[in-house]
Design an enzyme around this catalytic site. Structure first.
Site, short mmCIF file in Angstrom:
data_model
loop_
_atom_site.label_atom_id
_atom_site.label_comp_id
_atom_site.label_asym_id
_atom_site.label_seq_id
_atom_site.Cartn_x
_atom_site.Cartn_y
_atom_site.Cartn_z
CE LYS A 83 -4.34 0.75 2.33
NZ LYS A 83 -5.21 0.68 3.90
O1 G3P Z 1 -7.72 1.57 5.30
C1 G3P Z 1 -8.29 2.83 4.84
C2 G3P Z 1 -9.51 3.36 5.39
O2 G3P Z 1 -10.35 2.34 5.30
C3 G3P Z 1 -9.63 4.17 6.66
O3 G3P Z 1 -10.78 4.31 7.16
O4 G3P Z 1 -12.46 5.13 8.83
O5 G3P Z 1 -10.04 5.52 9.08
O6 G3P Z 1 -11.42 6.81 7.61
P1 G3P Z 1 -11.26 5.70 8.26
#
Ligand code: G3P
Length: 218
Positions: A83
């Site tokens: 990533k």
């Molecule tokens: O993996 C990245 C993403 O899904 C992050 O989610 O909830 O931290 O905005 P969030």
């Protein structure tokens, strides 16, 4: 649509994997920190539970160091997907790694133009963050619609991996739009099973069954 779990919690991954619904896992530095585990150990463990791609994120900001970190990460298992952030150095790294047959997930995508760049750099997946857009008063799903349109216009093979999924409506909309993958916290994936009429139906059937006095296993 493929389902990835956005977590580094082993128990949750094992539980979801047992349902046969899990196509992969995504992690990020925040999720690794939350797990409290050593990143190498926990990533290896996750890679052993699911057959599909397991995203592990670089933390360097420059291309050379990203490549060195990717080298360490991709040795963890064959199903590791590197990533990288959506920056110039991130996309240089994407180009180099995918050219070499390594899966790459370009993350922190917040615009359709950024998604276009990721596809041109040969990304395996692009991760547009819908929830963080919603948090800022912008409809995150509009971004997914735009990316789907652009990728279809040019037959890009990069898969749209809807990230920052916060609730079941994000999942439904992703499927309606035709996103390739969605990654969600385990609690959102588990919430997909819920329906009050399912619970009510089970209750009614069990009540009627009990009245018959019969058992299936005799
Ligand atoms: O993996 C990245 C993403 O899904 C992050 O989610 O909830 O931290 O905005 P969030």
């Amino acid at each position: 649509m493929k389902f990835f779990a956005d977590t580094a919690e082993i128990a949750d991954i094992q539980e979801l994997a047992a349902t046969g619904l899990l196509d992969g896992v995504t992690t990020n530095p925040s999720l690794i920190a939350k797990s409290g585990r050593d990143f190498m150990e926990v990533t290896k463990e996750i890679c052993g539970i699911v057959d599909g791609p397991v995203s592990a994120e670089v933390v360097a900001l420059d291309h050379d160091t990203m490549m060195k970190e990717a080298e360490v990460l991709r040795k963890i298992a064959d199903n590791v997907c590197i990533k990288v952030p959506l920056t110039i150095d991130g996309l240089k790294t994407c180009k180099a790694l995918t050219g070499d047959g390594t899966m790459v997930n370009v993350t922190l995508c917040f615009s359709a133009n950024q998604a276009l760049l990721a596809a041109k750099a040969g990304a395996t997946f692009v991760s547009p963050f819908v929830g963080r857009h919603d948090d800022n008063g912008v409809d995150g799903m509009e971004l997914i619609r735009d990316i789907r349109l652009i990728y279809d216009n040019y037959a890009f093979e990069t898969e749209i991996l809807v990230a920052s999924v916060r609730h079941v409506t994000h999942v439904l909309e992703s499927a309606r739009i035709g996103a390739d993958v969605m990654t969600a916290p385990p609690k959102v994936i588990k919430a997909l099973f819920n329906h009050v009429l399912t619970d009510k139906g089970i209750e009614g059937f069990l009540k009627d069954w009990a009245a018959t006095g019969q058992t299936i296993i005799r």
